[in-house]
Motif scaffolding. Structure first.
Motif, PDB file in Angstrom:
ATOM      1  N   PRO A  11       0.813  -1.227   0.000  1.00 40.11           N
ATOM      2  CA  PRO A  11       0.000   0.000   0.000  1.00 40.11           C
ATOM      3  C   PRO A  11       0.847   1.279   0.000  1.00 40.11           C
ATOM      4  N   THR A  12       1.927   1.316   0.786  1.00 42.29           N
ATOM      5  CA  THR A  12       2.730   2.546   0.871  1.00 42.29           C
ATOM      6  C   THR A  12       3.351   2.871  -0.489  1.00 42.29           C
ATOM      7  N   GLY A  13       3.988   1.882  -1.099  1.00 44.96           N
ATOM      8  CA  GLY A  13       4.664   2.106  -2.376  1.00 44.96           C
ATOM      9  C   GLY A  13       3.695   2.470  -3.485  1.00 44.96           C
ATOM     10  N   LEU A  30       9.465  -1.561  -8.175  1.00 45.25           N
ATOM     11  CA  LEU A  30      10.031  -2.910  -8.266  1.00 45.25           C
ATOM     12  C   LEU A  30       9.384  -3.746  -7.165  1.00 45.25           C
ATOM     13  N   GLU A  31       8.629  -4.748  -7.540  1.00 46.51           N
ATOM     14  CA  GLU A  31       7.884  -5.554  -6.559  1.00 46.51           C
ATOM     15  C   GLU A  31       8.273  -7.021  -6.699  1.00 46.51           C
ATOM     16  N   ARG A  32       8.654  -7.618  -5.574  1.00 44.88           N
ATOM     17  CA  ARG A  32       9.116  -9.007  -5.586  1.00 44.88           C
ATOM     18  C   ARG A  32       8.006  -9.990  -5.964  1.00 44.88           C
ATOM     19  N   ARG A  33       6.791  -9.758  -5.456  1.00 43.41           N
ATOM     20  CA  ARG A  33       5.691 -10.696  -5.720  1.00 43.41           C
ATOM     21  C   ARG A  33       5.319 -10.680  -7.199  1.00 43.41           C
ATOM     22  N   ARG A  34       5.040 -11.862  -7.734  1.00 43.84           N
ATOM     23  CA  ARG A  34       4.666 -11.923  -9.157  1.00 43.84           C
ATOM     24  C   ARG A  34       3.189 -11.630  -9.341  1.00 43.84           C
ATOM     25  N   THR A  40      -5.181 -10.774   3.328  1.00 44.59           N
ATOM     26  CA  THR A  40      -5.188  -9.447   3.905  1.00 44.59           C
ATOM     27  C   THR A  40      -4.601  -9.444   5.303  1.00 44.59           C
ATOM     28  N   ARG A  41      -3.683  -8.527   5.526  1.00 40.75           N
ATOM     29  CA  ARG A  41      -3.230  -8.292   6.894  1.00 40.75           C
ATOM     30  C   ARG A  41      -4.090  -7.174   7.471  1.00 40.75           C
ATOM     31  N   ALA A  42      -3.959  -5.960   6.930  1.00 39.43           N
ATOM     32  CA  ALA A  42      -4.726  -4.835   7.464  1.00 39.43           C
ATOM     33  C   ALA A  42      -6.194  -4.929   7.056  1.00 39.43           C
ATOM     34  N   PHE A  43      -7.064  -4.403   7.895  1.00 43.16           N
ATOM     35  CA  PHE A  43      -8.493  -4.397   7.558  1.00 43.16           C
ATOM     36  C   PHE A  43      -9.174  -3.113   8.017  1.00 43.16           C
ATOM     37  N   VAL A  44      -8.443  -2.225   8.708  1.00 39.32           N
ATOM     38  CA  VAL A  44      -9.058  -0.981   9.184  1.00 39.32           C
ATOM     39  C   VAL A  44      -8.436   0.207   8.458  1.00 39.32           C
ATOM     40  N   VAL A  45      -9.288   1.035   7.872  1.00 40.84           N
ATOM     41  CA  VAL A  45      -8.822   2.284   7.258  1.00 40.84           C
ATOM     42  C   VAL A  45      -9.430   3.425   8.074  1.00 40.84           C
ATOM     43  N   PRO A  96     -10.667  -5.323   3.317  1.00 44.30           N
ATOM     44  CA  PRO A  96      -9.393  -6.048   3.232  1.00 44.30           C
ATOM     45  C   PRO A  96      -8.285  -5.186   2.622  1.00 44.30           C
ATOM     46  N   GLN A  97      -7.067  -5.428   3.075  1.00 46.46           N
ATOM     47  CA  GLN A  97      -5.905  -4.678   2.572  1.00 46.46           C
ATOM     48  C   GLN A  97      -5.789  -4.789   1.046  1.00 46.46           C
ATOM     49  N   TYR A  98      -6.191  -5.974   0.493  1.00 53.14           N
ATOM     50  CA  TYR A  98      -6.029  -6.110  -0.955  1.00 53.14           C
ATOM     51  C   TYR A  98      -6.942  -5.157  -1.728  1.00 53.14           C
ATOM     52  N   ASP A 120      13.062  -8.659  -7.672  1.00 52.20           N
ATOM     53  CA  ASP A 120      13.495  -8.818  -6.278  1.00 52.20           C
ATOM     54  C   ASP A 120      14.759  -7.986  -6.041  1.00 52.20           C
ATOM     55  N   VAL A 121      14.601  -6.878  -5.334  1.00 53.48           N
ATOM     56  CA  VAL A 121      15.721  -5.947  -5.164  1.00 53.48           C
ATOM     57  C   VAL A 121      16.796  -6.559  -4.260  1.00 53.48           C
ATOM     58  N   GLN A 122      18.062  -6.414  -4.721  1.00 57.44           N
ATOM     59  CA  GLN A 122      19.191  -7.010  -4.015  1.00 57.44           C
ATOM     60  C   GLN A 122      20.037  -5.964  -3.292  1.00 57.44           C
ATOM     61  N   SER A 158      12.948  -4.847   5.151  1.00 56.15           N
ATOM     62  CA  SER A 158      13.420  -4.007   4.046  1.00 56.15           C
ATOM     63  C   SER A 158      14.877  -4.242   3.612  1.00 56.15           C
ATOM     64  N   THR A 159      15.024  -4.571   2.341  1.00 54.63           N
ATOM     65  CA  THR A 159      16.364  -4.696   1.748  1.00 54.63           C
ATOM     66  C   THR A 159      17.012  -3.309   1.619  1.00 54.63           C
ATOM     67  N   VAL A 160      16.189  -2.310   1.291  1.00 50.01           N
ATOM     68  CA  VAL A 160      16.731  -0.950   1.134  1.00 50.01           C
ATOM     69  C   VAL A 160      17.312  -0.476   2.468  1.00 50.01           C
ATOM     70  N   GLY A 276       6.587   3.606   5.457  1.00 54.46           N
ATOM     71  CA  GLY A 276       5.739   2.456   5.782  1.00 54.46           C
ATOM     72  C   GLY A 276       6.460   1.493   6.716  1.00 54.46           C
ATOM     73  N   ASP A 277       6.132   0.197   6.589  1.00 57.44           N
ATOM     74  CA  ASP A 277       6.707  -0.805   7.496  1.00 57.44           C
ATOM     75  C   ASP A 277       8.233  -0.872   7.390  1.00 57.44           C
ATOM     76  N   ALA A 278       8.805  -0.404   6.312  1.00 55.80           N
ATOM     77  CA  ALA A 278      10.270  -0.380   6.211  1.00 55.80           C
ATOM     78  C   ALA A 278      10.857   0.581   7.244  1.00 55.80           C
ATOM     79  N   GLY A 289      -0.871   0.526  11.290  1.00 59.80           N
ATOM     80  CA  GLY A 289       0.355   0.355  10.498  1.00 59.80           C
ATOM     81  C   GLY A 289       0.202   0.807   9.057  1.00 59.80           C
ATOM     82  N   MET A 290      -0.765   0.234   8.361  1.00 54.28           N
ATOM     83  CA  MET A 290      -0.955   0.607   6.950  1.00 54.28           C
ATOM     84  C   MET A 290      -1.356   2.077   6.841  1.00 54.28           C
ATOM     85  N   ASN A 291      -2.201   2.511   7.767  1.00 53.24           N
ATOM     86  CA  ASN A 291      -2.637   3.910   7.737  1.00 53.24           C
ATOM     87  C   ASN A 291      -1.450   4.849   7.856  1.00 53.24           C
ATOM     88  N   THR A 292      -0.520   4.511   8.750  1.00 55.37           N
ATOM     89  CA  THR A 292       0.646   5.381   8.945  1.00 55.37           C
ATOM     90  C   THR A 292       1.530   5.360   7.704  1.00 55.37           C
TER      91      THR A 292
HETATM   92  C1  LIG Z   1      -2.654  -9.318  11.436  1.00 56.98           C
HETATM   93  C2  LIG Z   1      -2.358  -7.927  11.006  1.00 56.98           C
HETATM   94  C3  LIG Z   1      -3.385  -7.004  10.991  1.00 56.98           C
HETATM   95  C4  LIG Z   1      -3.138  -5.693  10.622  1.00 56.98           C
HETATM   96  N1  LIG Z   1      -4.171  -4.816  10.631  1.00 56.98           N
HETATM   97  C5  LIG Z   1      -3.957  -3.535  10.271  1.00 56.98           C
HETATM   98  C6  LIG Z   1      -5.052  -2.620  10.191  1.00 56.98           C
HETATM   99  O1  LIG Z   1      -6.206  -2.960  10.436  1.00 56.98           O
HETATM  100  N2  LIG Z   1      -4.794  -1.339   9.824  1.00 56.98           N
HETATM  101  C7  LIG Z   1      -3.533  -0.938   9.511  1.00 56.98           C
HETATM  102  O2  LIG Z   1      -3.352   0.250   9.211  1.00 56.98           O
HETATM  103  N3  LIG Z   1      -2.481  -1.798   9.528  1.00 56.98           N
HETATM  104  C8  LIG Z   1      -2.664  -3.085   9.900  1.00 56.98           C
HETATM  105  N4  LIG Z   1      -1.625  -3.969   9.878  1.00 56.98           N
HETATM  106  C9  LIG Z   1      -0.300  -3.533   9.397  1.00 56.98           C
HETATM  107  C10 LIG Z   1      -0.250  -3.471   7.862  1.00 56.98           C
HETATM  108  O3  LIG Z   1      -0.553  -4.720   7.293  1.00 56.98           O
HETATM  109  C11 LIG Z   1       1.139  -3.005   7.409  1.00 56.98           C
HETATM  110  O4  LIG Z   1       1.485  -1.864   8.166  1.00 56.98           O
HETATM  111  C12 LIG Z   1       1.136  -2.654   5.915  1.00 56.98           C
HETATM  112  O5  LIG Z   1       1.003  -3.790   5.107  1.00 56.98           O
HETATM  113  C13 LIG Z   1       2.448  -1.943   5.546  1.00 56.98           C
HETATM  114  O6  LIG Z   1       2.415  -1.590   4.192  1.00 56.98           O
HETATM  115  P1  LIG Z   1       3.766  -1.343   3.415  1.00 56.98           P
HETATM  116  O7  LIG Z   1       3.369  -1.049   1.998  1.00 56.98           O
HETATM  117  O8  LIG Z   1       4.593  -0.357   4.135  1.00 56.98           O
HETATM  118  O9  LIG Z   1       4.555  -2.727   3.494  1.00 56.98           O
HETATM  119  P2  LIG Z   1       4.097  -4.170   2.982  1.00 56.98           P
HETATM  120  O10 LIG Z   1       2.620  -4.294   2.944  1.00 56.98           O
HETATM  121  O11 LIG Z   1       4.868  -5.155   3.793  1.00 56.98           O
HETATM  122  O12 LIG Z   1       4.601  -4.212   1.480  1.00 56.98           O
HETATM  123  C14 LIG Z   1       5.962  -4.339   1.162  1.00 56.98           C
HETATM  124  C15 LIG Z   1       6.074  -4.849  -0.265  1.00 56.98           C
HETATM  125  O13 LIG Z   1       7.454  -4.886  -0.617  1.00 56.98           O
HETATM  126  C16 LIG Z   1       7.710  -6.073  -1.314  1.00 56.98           C
HETATM  127  N5  LIG Z   1       9.146  -6.383  -1.118  1.00 56.98           N
HETATM  128  C17 LIG Z   1       9.774  -6.753   0.022  1.00 56.98           C
HETATM  129  N6  LIG Z   1      11.096  -6.918  -0.201  1.00 56.98           N
HETATM  130  C18 LIG Z   1      11.305  -6.637  -1.510  1.00 56.98           C
HETATM  131  C19 LIG Z   1      12.453  -6.638  -2.340  1.00 56.98           C
HETATM  132  N7  LIG Z   1      13.687  -6.944  -1.867  1.00 56.98           N
HETATM  133  N8  LIG Z   1      12.308  -6.320  -3.644  1.00 56.98           N
HETATM  134  C20 LIG Z   1      11.089  -5.993  -4.160  1.00 56.98           C
HETATM  135  N9  LIG Z   1       9.965  -5.991  -3.406  1.00 56.98           N
HETATM  136  C21 LIG Z   1      10.073  -6.300  -2.100  1.00 56.98           C
HETATM  137  C22 LIG Z   1       6.793  -7.106  -0.690  1.00 56.98           C
HETATM  138  O14 LIG Z   1       6.542  -8.184  -1.576  1.00 56.98           O
HETATM  139  C23 LIG Z   1       5.542  -6.254  -0.423  1.00 56.98           C
HETATM  140  O15 LIG Z   1       4.657  -6.295  -1.516  1.00 56.98           O
HETATM  141  C24 LIG Z   1      -1.833  -5.291  10.254  1.00 56.98           C
HETATM  142  C25 LIG Z   1      -0.802  -6.224  10.258  1.00 56.98           C
HETATM  143  C26 LIG Z   1      -1.049  -7.536  10.636  1.00 56.98           C
HETATM  144  C27 LIG Z   1       0.068  -8.527  10.646  1.00 56.98           C
END
Ligand SMILES: Cc1cc2nc3c(=O)[nH]c(=O)nc-3n(C[C@H](O)[C@H](O)[C@H](O)COP(=O)(O)OP(=O)(O)OC[C@H]3O[C@@H](n4cnc5c(N)ncnc54)[C@H](O)[C@@H]3O)c2cc1C
Length: 503
Positions: A11-13, A30-34, A40-45, A96-98, A120-122, A158-160, A276-278, A289-292
């Protein structure tokens, strides 16, 4: 050649790539997943994220995918009412996050971003005037791509971040959390149900389409993340905590995970950024988490676009630094808040839980405290710093207002530039700044592309005047893409008639 490389299409990227592309920046993700994920991890916006999506014309689409929760109950006794939130969206959206990712991916592609899947970033190497990012393509071949900037939005591991040599200080806060998406024959009456007892903790929320998300923990069974999960295990925790397992059945997804609380110390290192999570992780408590991460992206996107378009502007470096200065404290606050909620949910002793169940409703019943909690968790109360002598509104979130012709501020922000909220007779202060005319509005407000107040006052001149603020923020290089003309040499200029497109 891309101008910005975004590593990670979560979501962040995806939000960041969409903002950059809409601002006329050449961006590659550049996204590792094909494949797209349908888990879904996140579910609250939260409300502030919905406002950010509104400023991109995406809120209505996402709202159609989920359920609105405007009141919920914690620990059996604490009732939280979101209706008083001063927002167009006084609720949490459960979706759902998706769905969030799909919405953002479509917008990024439509705006012209390139998304390379299976990349897949190295590693990342920085030079004074560019970055080189190496990745393995879907066939496994090692490739390299060069750009002016790179942003690591590649999640927890995060690899970065590692390539930049940055630590991720913090700790694990809870192990062996179980997650399941299930059907229920006898679901709870409340929209969101959460409680904890001496040996367990359980949380239930409906997605609105017949599926329920359950998160549970059995303190007596601390297992590694890869230990299989049985639905019976989760149902047993629900029975222990709520006295019923709500007839849960037919899980479509079950998983076991642990949660860390970590934050990187610098969000910017030269030409590289983390978001984001990085940059920050915490437990799912509070759903932030996702919101931030999305709000990190909204903060960074327009600044990076300004740096790309006006790379020799004297304020560019300061503008880019302001990303860390503004977002790092927000990340720290979110970690603390989520950590506090988790500790309260996991209280073990009956006496401590009894105190919690009495003290929390009393505290939240104090209007000022209840308001603060709502504002922080929803993101509506987030504010950034302001320079000495600036108006107190500077750095706060701009609330939505409608102009005389009915257009709302957040609709005007969809063009991607600064917006001056002022009476219509005020003259255009700079190219790339739209006037959002509101009759009778005494105070003028200059609103940043991310919906925060850059300046407020009554005068164009002087050290605290509008023109000084425009220079400080480099507003003239943050023009929306459709007002930007790129000449053959790649230099950009902004036509001076940009006011017209907003009227
Ligand atoms: C059970 C659970 C419930 C949650 N509920 C909530 C919620 O309700 N609300 C909320 O705000 N947050 C929630 N979160 C947190 C939320 O899921 C994350 O904060 C969010 O997914 C972070 O988004 P992001 O884009 O920063 O990172 P990610 O979603 O982790 O995305 C990172 C992307 O980078 C790709 N990647 C990784 N390494 C590489 C590489 N070397 N090269 C290329 N691509 C790469 C991955 O494939 C992935 O697609 C929850 C988490 C969990 C575990």
């Amino acid at each position: 050649m891309p101008e910005v490389i975004v590593v990670g299409g979560g979501p962040t990227g995806l939000l960041l790539a969409g903002d950059l592309a809409a601002a006329g920046v050449r961006v590659t993700v550049l996204e590792r997943r094909r494949e797209e994920s349908n888990l879904t991890r996140a579910f609250v916006v939260h409300a502030r994220t919905l406002e950010q999506l509104d400023a991109r014309g995406l809120a209505d689409r996402l709202l159609a995918t989920g359920t609105r929760v405007d009141r919920f109950r914690l620990f059996g006794t604490v009732s939280v009412d979101l209706a008083p939130l001063p927002s167009r969206y006084p609720f949490m959206l459960v979706t759902p996050q998706y769905e969030v990712e799909r919405t953002l991916a479509e917008r990024a592609l439509a705006a012209g971003a390139t998304v390379l899947r299976g990349a897949d970033v190295q590693g990342v190497r920085q030079e004074t005037d560019h970055v080189d990012v190496s990745y393995r393509d879907p066939e496994g071949a090692l490739r390299s791509v060069r750009a002016a900037y790179v942003v690591g939005t590649d999640g927890h591991h995060s690899t970065v971040r590692r390539a930049l040599g940055l630590d991720f200080p913090g700790r694990s806060v809870v192990r062996s959390l179980m997650l399941a998406d299930v059907r229920m024959t006898d679901p709870p009456a409340e929209q969101l149900t959460v409680d904890g007892k001496e040996s367990g903790f359980c949380f239930v929320v409906p997605f609105g389409d017949g599926w329920y998300r359950v998160i549970a923990r059995d303190r007596r069974r601390e297992l590694p993340d890869d230990a299989p999960v049985a639905l019976a295990e989760i149902a047993a925790v629900a029975r222990h905590v709520f006295g019923t397992d709500f007839g849960m059945h037919d899980p479509r997804w079950m998983s076991r995970f642990h949660s860390d609380e970590r934050q990187v110390q610098r969000y910017r290192v030269g030409r590289a950024f983390l978001a984001g999570d990085a940059a920050h992780v915490h437990s799912p408590a509070g759903g932030m988490g996702m919101n931030t991460g999305l709000q990190d992206a909204a903060n960074l996107g327009w600044k990076l676009a300004a740096a790309v378009h006006g790379h020799d502007h004297p304020g560019t470096d300061r503008l880019l630094d302001s990303y860390h200065d503004e977002r790092h404290p927000v990340g720290r606050m979110v970690l603390r808040m989520s950590g506090g909620l988790l500790q309260m949910a996991l209280l073990r002793s009956g006496a401590a839980r009894a105190v919690r169940n009495v003290v929390m409703p009393a505290l939240l019943g104090v209007p000022a405290i209840g308001r603060q909690v709502r504002l922080r968790q929803s993101g509506i109360g987030i504010r950034y710093g302001r320079p000495p002598g600036a108006h107190p509104l500077v750095g706060t979130r701009a609330s939505d207002v409608a102009a005389d012709d009915g257009m709302r501020l957040y609709e005007a922000l969809r063009a991607g530039g600064f917006v001056l909220v002022a009476p219509p007779e005020v003259l255009l202060p700079a190219p790339g700044v739209a006037i959002h005319g509101v009759t009778g509005q005494g105070l003028w407000k200059l609103v940043r592309p991310d919906g925060y107040v850059a300046w407020a006052g009554y005068s164009a001149d002087g050290p605290n005047g509008l023109h000084a603020a425009l220079g400080r923020w480099g507003a003239d290089v943050v023009a929306p893409a459709h007002q930007r003309v790129r000449d053959r040499a790649g230099a950009t200029s902004v036509p001076s008639n940009s006011r017209r497109s907003f009227q």
